[in-house]
Design a protein around this motif. Structure first.
Motif, short mmCIF file in Angstrom:
data_model
loop_
_atom_site.label_atom_id
_atom_site.label_comp_id
_atom_site.label_asym_id
_atom_site.label_seq_id
_atom_site.Cartn_x
_atom_site.Cartn_y
_atom_site.Cartn_z
N ILE A 195 0.70 -0.80 -0.28
CA ILE A 195 -0.31 -0.24 -0.10
C ILE A 195 0.79 1.15 -0.27
CG2 ILE A 195 -1.40 1.18 1.55
CD1 ILE A 195 -2.66 -0.98 2.07
N ILE A 196 1.79 0.67 1.05
CA ILE A 196 3.06 2.61 0.79
C ILE A 196 3.60 2.87 -0.40
CG2 ILE A 196 4.98 2.74 1.87
CD1 ILE A 196 3.91 1.81 4.16
N THR A 232 2.24 1.74 -3.38
CA THR A 232 1.32 1.79 -4.02
C THR A 232 1.03 3.58 -3.77
OG1 THR A 232 -0.01 0.33 -3.84
CG2 THR A 232 -1.05 1.89 -5.19
N ILE A 233 0.88 4.54 -2.80
CA ILE A 233 0.93 6.09 -3.00
C ILE A 233 1.87 6.77 -3.12
CG2 ILE A 233 0.68 7.05 -0.20
CD1 ILE A 233 -0.76 5.01 0.85
N LEU A 234 3.98 5.74 -3.40
CA LEU A 234 4.69 6.52 -3.52
C LEU A 234 4.42 6.67 -4.95
CD1 LEU A 234 7.50 4.86 -1.12
CD2 LEU A 234 6.72 7.66 -1.37
N THR A 235 3.96 5.49 -5.59
CA THR A 235 3.51 5.39 -7.00
C THR A 235 3.00 7.14 -7.16
OG1 THR A 235 4.00 3.29 -6.91
CG2 THR A 235 3.62 4.14 -9.01
N ILE A 236 2.15 6.92 -6.76
CA ILE A 236 1.04 7.68 -7.46
C ILE A 236 1.74 8.94 -7.17
CG2 ILE A 236 -1.61 9.21 -6.58
CD1 ILE A 236 -2.32 5.96 -5.65
N ILE A 237 1.81 9.07 -5.74
CA ILE A 237 2.71 10.57 -5.52
C ILE A 237 3.71 10.63 -6.86
CG2 ILE A 237 4.45 11.88 -4.37
CD1 ILE A 237 3.01 10.36 -1.70
N TYR A 281 2.10 11.35 -10.05
CA TYR A 281 1.65 13.63 -9.36
C TYR A 281 2.63 14.19 -9.97
CZ TYR A 281 0.85 18.22 -7.05
OH TYR A 281 0.20 18.84 -7.31
N SER A 340 1.52 -1.24 -9.81
CA SER A 340 1.80 -1.60 -8.97
C SER A 340 0.06 -1.22 -8.05
CB SER A 340 1.81 0.43 -8.23
OG SER A 340 2.07 0.54 -7.45
#
Length: 128
Positions: free
Chosen positions: A60-61, A63-68, A71, A103
Protein backbone atom coordinates in the motif's frame (compact mmCIF):
# COMPACT_ATOMS: atom_id res chain seq x y z
CA UNK A 1 3.18 30.46 -7.14
CA UNK A 2 6.21 30.85 -9.37
CA UNK A 3 7.35 27.78 -11.25
CA UNK A 4 10.74 27.74 -9.52
CA UNK A 5 9.04 27.68 -6.09
CA UNK A 6 6.73 24.92 -7.25
CA UNK A 7 9.66 22.97 -8.67
CA UNK A 8 11.48 23.21 -5.33
CA UNK A 9 8.36 22.02 -3.48
CA UNK A 10 8.02 19.09 -5.88
CA UNK A 11 11.67 18.22 -5.36
CA UNK A 12 11.16 18.21 -1.58
CA UNK A 13 8.16 15.92 -1.97
CA UNK A 14 10.28 13.69 -4.19
CA UNK A 15 13.06 13.69 -1.57
CA UNK A 16 10.71 12.65 1.24
CA UNK A 17 9.10 10.04 -1.00
CA UNK A 18 12.52 8.63 -1.85
CA UNK A 19 13.38 8.32 1.85
CA UNK A 20 10.13 6.44 2.47
CA UNK A 21 10.91 4.27 -0.57
CA UNK A 22 14.30 3.36 0.90
CA UNK A 23 12.56 2.31 4.14
CA UNK A 24 10.09 0.23 2.12
CA UNK A 25 13.00 -1.48 0.34
CA UNK A 26 14.55 -2.28 3.72
CA UNK A 27 11.24 -3.83 4.85
CA UNK A 28 11.13 -5.82 1.60
CA UNK A 29 14.63 -7.13 2.29
CA UNK A 30 13.55 -8.29 5.75
CA UNK A 31 10.47 -9.99 4.27
CA UNK A 32 12.61 -11.69 1.64
CA UNK A 33 14.97 -12.94 4.35
CA UNK A 34 11.94 -14.24 6.24
CA UNK A 35 10.94 -16.15 3.10
CA UNK A 36 14.42 -17.63 2.87
CA UNK A 37 14.08 -18.81 6.46
CA UNK A 38 10.67 -20.26 5.62
CA UNK A 39 12.05 -22.08 2.55
CA UNK A 40 14.96 -23.54 4.50
CA UNK A 41 12.66 -24.65 7.33
CA UNK A 42 14.37 -22.39 9.88
CA UNK A 43 12.71 -20.28 12.55
CA UNK A 44 10.99 -17.35 10.83
CA UNK A 45 11.10 -13.74 11.91
CA UNK A 46 7.34 -13.34 11.43
CA UNK A 47 4.32 -15.61 11.59
CA UNK A 48 2.27 -15.88 8.39
CA UNK A 49 -0.43 -13.46 9.56
CA UNK A 50 2.12 -10.82 10.56
CA UNK A 51 4.03 -11.35 7.34
CA UNK A 52 0.81 -10.86 5.34
CA UNK A 53 -0.01 -7.66 7.23
CA UNK A 54 3.51 -6.27 6.75
CA UNK A 55 3.51 -7.23 3.05
CA UNK A 56 0.11 -5.63 2.46
CA UNK A 57 1.08 -2.46 4.32
CA UNK A 58 4.34 -2.24 2.39
CA UNK A 59 2.53 -2.70 -0.94
CA UNK A 60 0.00 0.00 0.00
CA UNK A 61 2.82 2.38 0.88
CA UNK A 62 4.59 1.60 -2.40
CA UNK A 63 1.34 2.22 -4.32
CA UNK A 64 0.86 5.56 -2.58
CA UNK A 65 4.46 6.48 -3.41
CA UNK A 66 3.83 5.55 -7.03
CA UNK A 67 0.81 7.85 -7.09
CA UNK A 68 2.90 10.65 -5.57
CA UNK A 69 5.75 10.17 -8.05
CA UNK A 70 3.27 10.10 -10.96
CA UNK A 71 1.79 13.37 -9.69
CA UNK A 72 5.27 14.89 -9.44
CA UNK A 73 6.07 13.81 -13.00
CA UNK A 74 2.76 15.27 -14.19
CA UNK A 75 3.50 18.60 -12.52
CA UNK A 76 7.01 18.67 -14.00
CA UNK A 77 5.47 17.91 -17.40
CA UNK A 78 3.12 20.90 -17.03
CA UNK A 79 6.01 23.15 -15.99
CA UNK A 80 8.08 21.83 -18.89
CA UNK A 81 5.25 22.58 -21.32
CA UNK A 82 5.00 26.14 -20.02
CA UNK A 83 8.72 26.61 -20.53
CA UNK A 84 8.52 25.00 -24.00
CA UNK A 85 11.21 22.45 -23.19
CA UNK A 86 11.72 19.05 -24.85
CA UNK A 87 9.66 15.89 -24.63
CA UNK A 88 11.70 14.21 -21.90
CA UNK A 89 9.11 15.09 -19.23
CA UNK A 90 6.34 13.53 -21.34
CA UNK A 91 8.30 10.29 -21.63
CA UNK A 92 8.91 10.26 -17.88
CA UNK A 93 5.21 10.85 -17.27
CA UNK A 94 4.25 7.97 -19.56
CA UNK A 95 6.73 5.66 -17.80
CA UNK A 96 5.33 6.79 -14.46
CA UNK A 97 1.77 5.96 -15.59
CA UNK A 98 2.86 2.45 -16.62
CA UNK A 99 4.54 2.01 -13.25
CA UNK A 100 1.34 3.17 -11.54
CA UNK A 101 -0.69 0.58 -13.45
CA UNK A 102 1.79 -2.13 -12.48
CA UNK A 103 1.61 -0.98 -8.86
CA UNK A 104 -2.19 -1.26 -8.80
CA UNK A 105 -2.04 -4.74 -10.35
CA UNK A 106 0.55 -5.87 -7.79
CA UNK A 107 -1.51 -4.46 -4.91
CA UNK A 108 -4.62 -6.20 -6.25
CA UNK A 109 -2.88 -9.56 -6.58
CA UNK A 110 -1.44 -9.23 -3.09
CA UNK A 111 -4.84 -8.50 -1.54
CA UNK A 112 -6.44 -11.34 -3.48
CA UNK A 113 -3.80 -13.86 -2.46
CA UNK A 114 -4.11 -12.85 1.20
CA UNK A 115 -7.90 -12.88 1.03
CA UNK A 116 -7.98 -16.29 -0.62
CA UNK A 117 -5.23 -17.57 1.66
CA UNK A 118 -3.26 -18.65 -1.40
CA UNK A 119 -0.17 -16.61 -0.68
CA UNK A 120 2.85 -18.79 -1.13
CA UNK A 121 6.32 -17.95 -0.01
CA UNK A 122 6.44 -14.90 -2.30
CA UNK A 123 9.31 -16.44 -4.22
CA UNK A 124 7.64 -15.66 -7.55
CA UNK A 125 6.85 -11.99 -6.87
CA UNK A 126 9.46 -9.52 -5.67
CA UNK A 127 8.35 -7.55 -2.64
CA UNK A 128 9.37 -4.19 -4.10
Amino acid sequence: MKNSNKEVQLLYIQLYGSIIFIIAIFISIILTYNNILKQTQNKQLFKNKNENNITLTNRIILTILTIIFTYINYEFYIISKQKSKGTLQLEELIASIFTLIASFILLYTTTESIKNNTQTNNTDTPLI
